[in-house]
Design a protein around this motif. Structure first.
Motif, short mmCIF file in Angstrom:
data_model
loop_
_atom_site.label_atom_id
_atom_site.label_comp_id
_atom_site.label_asym_id
_atom_site.label_seq_id
_atom_site.Cartn_x
_atom_site.Cartn_y
_atom_site.Cartn_z
N SER A 113 0.82 -1.21 0.00
CA SER A 113 0.00 0.00 0.00
C SER A 113 0.86 1.26 0.00
N VAL A 114 2.08 1.18 0.54
CA VAL A 114 2.98 2.34 0.56
C VAL A 114 3.48 2.66 -0.84
N ASN A 115 3.39 1.68 -1.73
CA ASN A 115 3.83 1.84 -3.11
C ASN A 115 2.65 2.03 -4.06
N ALA A 116 1.48 2.31 -3.51
CA ALA A 116 0.26 2.45 -4.30
C ALA A 116 -0.24 3.89 -4.24
N TYR A 117 -1.30 4.18 -4.99
CA TYR A 117 -1.94 5.50 -4.88
C TYR A 117 -3.43 5.39 -5.22
N ILE A 118 -4.15 6.41 -4.83
CA ILE A 118 -5.59 6.45 -5.06
C ILE A 118 -5.87 7.18 -6.37
N GLU A 119 -6.71 6.57 -7.19
CA GLU A 119 -7.16 7.19 -8.43
C GLU A 119 -8.67 7.07 -8.51
N ASP A 120 -9.35 8.20 -8.36
CA ASP A 120 -10.82 8.23 -8.27
C ASP A 120 -11.25 7.35 -7.08
N GLU B 154 -10.56 4.08 -6.88
CA GLU B 154 -9.78 2.84 -6.96
C GLU B 154 -8.40 3.03 -6.35
N ILE B 155 -7.82 1.92 -5.90
CA ILE B 155 -6.43 1.91 -5.43
C ILE B 155 -5.58 1.24 -6.50
N VAL B 156 -4.55 1.92 -6.94
CA VAL B 156 -3.66 1.39 -7.98
C VAL B 156 -2.40 0.85 -7.31
N TYR B 157 -2.22 -0.49 -7.38
CA TYR B 157 -1.04 -1.13 -6.82
C TYR B 157 -0.01 -1.38 -7.94
N HIS B 158 1.24 -1.46 -7.57
CA HIS B 158 2.32 -1.66 -8.56
C HIS B 158 3.19 -2.84 -8.15
N ASP B 159 3.56 -3.67 -9.11
CA ASP B 159 4.47 -4.76 -8.81
C ASP B 159 5.91 -4.38 -9.14
N TYR B 160 6.15 -3.10 -9.30
CA TYR B 160 7.48 -2.55 -9.55
C TYR B 160 7.66 -1.33 -8.65
N ILE C 87 4.22 14.51 0.50
CA ILE C 87 4.14 13.52 -0.57
C ILE C 87 4.13 14.19 -1.93
N ASN C 88 4.52 13.44 -2.93
CA ASN C 88 4.57 13.90 -4.31
C ASN C 88 3.38 13.30 -5.06
N PRO C 89 2.25 14.02 -5.17
CA PRO C 89 1.04 13.45 -5.78
C PRO C 89 1.31 12.91 -7.18
N PRO C 90 0.66 11.81 -7.58
CA PRO C 90 -0.38 11.08 -6.84
C PRO C 90 0.16 10.02 -5.87
N GLN C 91 1.48 10.01 -5.64
CA GLN C 91 2.05 9.02 -4.74
C GLN C 91 1.45 9.16 -3.33
N SER C 92 1.61 8.12 -2.56
CA SER C 92 1.00 8.10 -1.23
C SER C 92 2.01 8.15 -0.09
N LEU D 34 -5.15 5.94 2.54
CA LEU D 34 -4.80 4.66 1.95
C LEU D 34 -3.94 3.80 2.87
N ILE D 35 -3.03 4.44 3.58
CA ILE D 35 -2.05 3.72 4.39
C ILE D 35 -2.40 3.86 5.87
#
Length: 405
Positions: free
Chosen positions: A251-258, A260-266, A338-343, A378-379
């Motif tokens: 979740s620390v590597n994700a961000y909120i978009e509308d 939804e929560i956008v997760y990243h595998d990188y 934080i640096n939007p859209p980062q969380s 989110l976090i």
């Protein structure tokens, strides 16, 4: 025949820029690929080169004007001899003040890199002989002049030397100066204020014993530099430690978009570096797959290009997590934003010897405060504290980074 100079594509979703400075004036000769104008965008300053050699003709925009991508902002007369082009001033706008000459006997304008070097080293460009084409002043000329200036001994005082007169009283006069914010600074202000208004910001702190990392750097710095041709710094350790934490706490590597929560595998780490016009955050792509040497080289390259003003929009696009090192400026503790859209953003600070308790005894250790600011929407607090604790443990025992623990 006149060639039109148009505003180039400035990056994904960027449709306009601002005329920051005209590097050439009507009647000036220009070579192929020589910069004519500096454009400011939301993130970077972009120099627009001439596609042909010739003489600058008409300037169709003034400093401070907003221009759209594709707009014609100047013309260059192909192959026209110097002085034959008609000098046309920008439309009903004050012409920018002429820049300082590049050399003692020239009247050429300074490139952005040279201007930055002049300001940084505090030298008079009119006293330096340029070694570039047509006697143009280069950044290396400025650096050499600064070194020569610092190496020159101050004149020794003699018995006959009279004391300098006291400065005249100014009568308590006070002055103020108004300077228009650059487009980049305006964007930074809006983004940071937006982060405060749109995110539920919270910061958790911890402290880190840097003994193990300092020992590792001291032990391997020469071998590392010899093999990889780059200095082993602290940022590589914190980048790899962050990758461990973000893997375990996604979740620390994700961000909120509308909604939804956008997760990243990188992990794309934005690294905050100082540029002449403000703070910029170029991105280390796929940091989870990179070794220490590649990360250190990326960071060094970003720092150099930020100073030279040659970072591009693509360099700063994206990013899933940010590391900001205020310690290089002497900061003891801070709450990074934080640096939007980062969380989330990791803040590093200066290392200083402090008394700590180890095995029941008070000892002196090189300690650093670290901070993790995060979007509480989110976090959760438990996740933020856990992520920061993983980073702390990896720094205090770097072996964890080798065995993915």
């Amino acid at each position: 025949m006149a060639t039109e100079i148009k505003v180039p594509a400035l990056g994904e979703s960027v449709t306009e820029g601002t005329i920051g400075e005209w590097l050439k004036q009507p009647g000036d000769t220009v070579a192929v690929d020589e910069p004519i104008v500096s454009l400011e965008t939301d993130k970077v300053a972009v120099e627009v080169p001439s596609p042909v050699a010739g003489v600058v003709g008409e300037l169709r925009a003034a400093v401070g004007d907003t221009v759209e991508v594709g707009a014609v902002i100047a013309t260059v007369e192909d192959g026209v001899a110097a002085g034959e082009a008609t000098k046309v001033e920008p439309r009903e706008a004050p012409a920018p003040a002429p820049a300082a000459p590049e050399s003692g006997d020239g009247a050429q304008t300074l490139s952005p890199a040279v201007r930055r070097a002049v300001l940084e080293h505090g030298v008079d460009p009119s006293t330096i002989k340029g070694s570039g084409k047509d006697g143009r002043l280069t950044k290396e000329d400025v650096v050499a002049a600064a070194k020569a200036k610092s190496a020159s001994p101050a004149p020794a005082a003699t018995a006959e030397t009279s004391p300098a007169p006291a400065p005249a009283e100014t009568g308590g006069a006070r002055r103020e100066e108004r300077v228009k914010m650059t487009r980049m600074r305006q964007t930074i202000a809006k983004r940071l204020k937006g982060a405060q208004e749109n995110a539920a910001l919270l910061t958790t702190f911890n402290d880190v014993d840097m003994s193990a990392v300092i020992e590792a750097r001291e032990k391997y710095k020469d071998l590392f530099a010899k093999k990889h041709d780059i200095r082993l710094g602290f940022m590589g350790f914190f980048a790899k430690a962050s990758c461990l934490a973000l893997k375990d706490v996604p979740s620390v590597n994700a961000y909120i978009e509308d909604d939804e929560i956008v997760y990243h595998d990188y992990v794309d780490i934005s690294v905050a570096v100082s540029a002449p016009n403000g703070l910029v955050v170029p991105v280390i792509r796929d940091a989870q797959d990179k070794g220490f040497a590649r990360i250190e080289k990326d960071i060094a390259d970003f720092g150099k290009r930020a100073k030279d003003g040659t970072l591009t929009m693509d360099d700063m696009k994206g990013g899933t997590f940010t590391i900001s090192n205020g310690g290089v400026f002497g900061s003891l503790m801070s709450t990074p934003i934080i640096n939007p859209p980062q969380s989330a953003v990791l803040g590093l600070h200066r290392i200083e010897d402090r008394p700590v308790v180890r095995d029941g005894e008070i000892v002196i250790r090189p300690m650093m405060y670290i901070a993790l600011s995060y979007d509480h929407r989110l976090i959760d607090g438990r996740e933020a504290v856990t992520a920061l604790k993983i980073i702390k443990e990896a720094i205090e025992d770097p072996t964890r980074m080798l065995i993915d623990l």
